[in-house]
Design a protein around this motif. Sequence first.
Motif, PDB file in Angstrom:
ATOM      1  N   HIS A 147      41.165  33.802  45.526  1.00 18.85           N
ATOM      2  CA  HIS A 147      41.708  33.220  46.641  1.00 18.85           C
ATOM      3  C   HIS A 147      40.556  32.270  46.369  1.00 18.85           C
ATOM      4  CE1 HIS A 147      44.164  35.925  48.268  1.00 18.85           C
ATOM      5  NE2 HIS A 147      43.674  36.948  47.746  1.00 18.85           N
ATOM      6  N   THR A 149      28.559  35.751  46.547  1.00 22.72           N
ATOM      7  CA  THR A 149      29.565  34.761  46.769  1.00 22.72           C
ATOM      8  C   THR A 149      30.753  35.424  45.067  1.00 22.72           C
ATOM      9  OG1 THR A 149      28.692  33.220  46.000  1.00 22.72           O
ATOM     10  CG2 THR A 149      29.176  33.782  48.102  1.00 22.72           C
ATOM     11  N   HIS A 192      37.617  35.764  52.168  1.00 25.52           N
ATOM     12  CA  HIS A 192      38.425  34.521  50.746  1.00 25.52           C
ATOM     13  C   HIS A 192      39.163  33.301  51.939  1.00 25.52           C
ATOM     14  CE1 HIS A 192      42.136  36.236  50.888  1.00 25.52           C
ATOM     15  NE2 HIS A 192      41.562  37.584  51.239  1.00 25.52           N
ATOM     16  N   SER A 223      34.964  33.250  46.939  1.00 29.93           N
ATOM     17  CA  SER A 223      34.922  34.149  48.286  1.00 29.93           C
ATOM     18  C   SER A 223      33.522  35.081  48.327  1.00 29.93           C
ATOM     19  CB  SER A 223      35.893  35.254  47.841  1.00 29.93           C
ATOM     20  OG  SER A 223      37.459  34.960  47.637  1.00 29.93           O
ATOM     21  N   ARG A 266      34.447  33.331  42.655  1.00 29.92           N
ATOM     22  CA  ARG A 266      35.537  32.913  42.447  1.00 29.92           C
ATOM     23  C   ARG A 266      36.498  33.834  41.809  1.00 29.92           C
ATOM     24  NH1 ARG A 266      35.031  27.566  44.487  1.00 29.92           N
ATOM     25  NH2 ARG A 266      32.958  26.983  44.504  1.00 29.92           N
ATOM     26  N   HIS A 286      36.003  27.234  55.318  1.00 32.97           N
ATOM     27  CA  HIS A 286      35.240  29.131  54.662  1.00 32.97           C
ATOM     28  C   HIS A 286      34.128  28.805  54.183  1.00 32.97           C
ATOM     29  CE1 HIS A 286      37.536  27.519  50.482  1.00 32.97           C
ATOM     30  NE2 HIS A 286      36.407  28.491  49.961  1.00 32.97           N
TER      31      HIS A 286
END
Length: 247
Positions: free
Chosen positions: A156, A151, A181, A159, A153, A211
């Motif tokens: 979006h 993952t 995302h 993500s 950042r 999400h």
Amino acid sequence: MKRPVFKKITKLTLAAGLFSVVMFSSFDSSVGNKTTLIPTAKAAGSAMMMYANLHLDSLGLSKEAFRYAIKGMERLQAAGKLTTTDLISIVDFSLPSSRKRLFVIDLKNGKVLFNTLVSHGRNSGTAVATEFSNAPESFKSSLGFYVTGETYRGEHGYSLRLQGEEEGINDNALSRGIVMHSAAYVNDKLVSLQGYIGRSLGCPAIPEKVHKMIIERIRNGTCLFLYSPDKYYQAHSKMLEADSTVA
């Protein structure tokens, strides 16, 4: 709440003993929503038995999509690509974007953890995705099997990187920036207004309200399968070749 500890399923026997089968209704959450309990069932090592027990047909998931997903996951496991085989995620692009076509399934415990909206690329179609590409700047979705990565950042927010595992079909995913995302254009309000959700540049974008939960659950080495009854994909995917048999 403690995060579940998963154990690997050998050769995808799909829990060949007793387990409780629970079907979650198609709401955008993993907990706290209406559930339907199904009596404990004895799984016979059959993927299609689980498909029936979870009533995945009533949620809209194609039987072919599920069967292919299990077959490809078995191959990824055999190749040592997966960290866990207790979990599989399927995007069924045979459904229009107005339908909840992302399915995250706990194979060990027999649960649909998430069933929610997911976007396709803007050049793949409007309400239904019918065209797919592995090419940079195509702004189309790429079908096939992915292994979830780390993952981060970005533009979006929170993500998830996706590693495409099929040469010539989706192996440009990382260089194309194809990730999972969140997106404000993936929501039921847009469905009510125009009949379909917004489209991405090729990423499987999911609703903002779920999400983080979804990405946290499927990150770091699980199988993601983007399905369509697309003749070109089915003819060219080595993951679907007939020498790997799933019941």
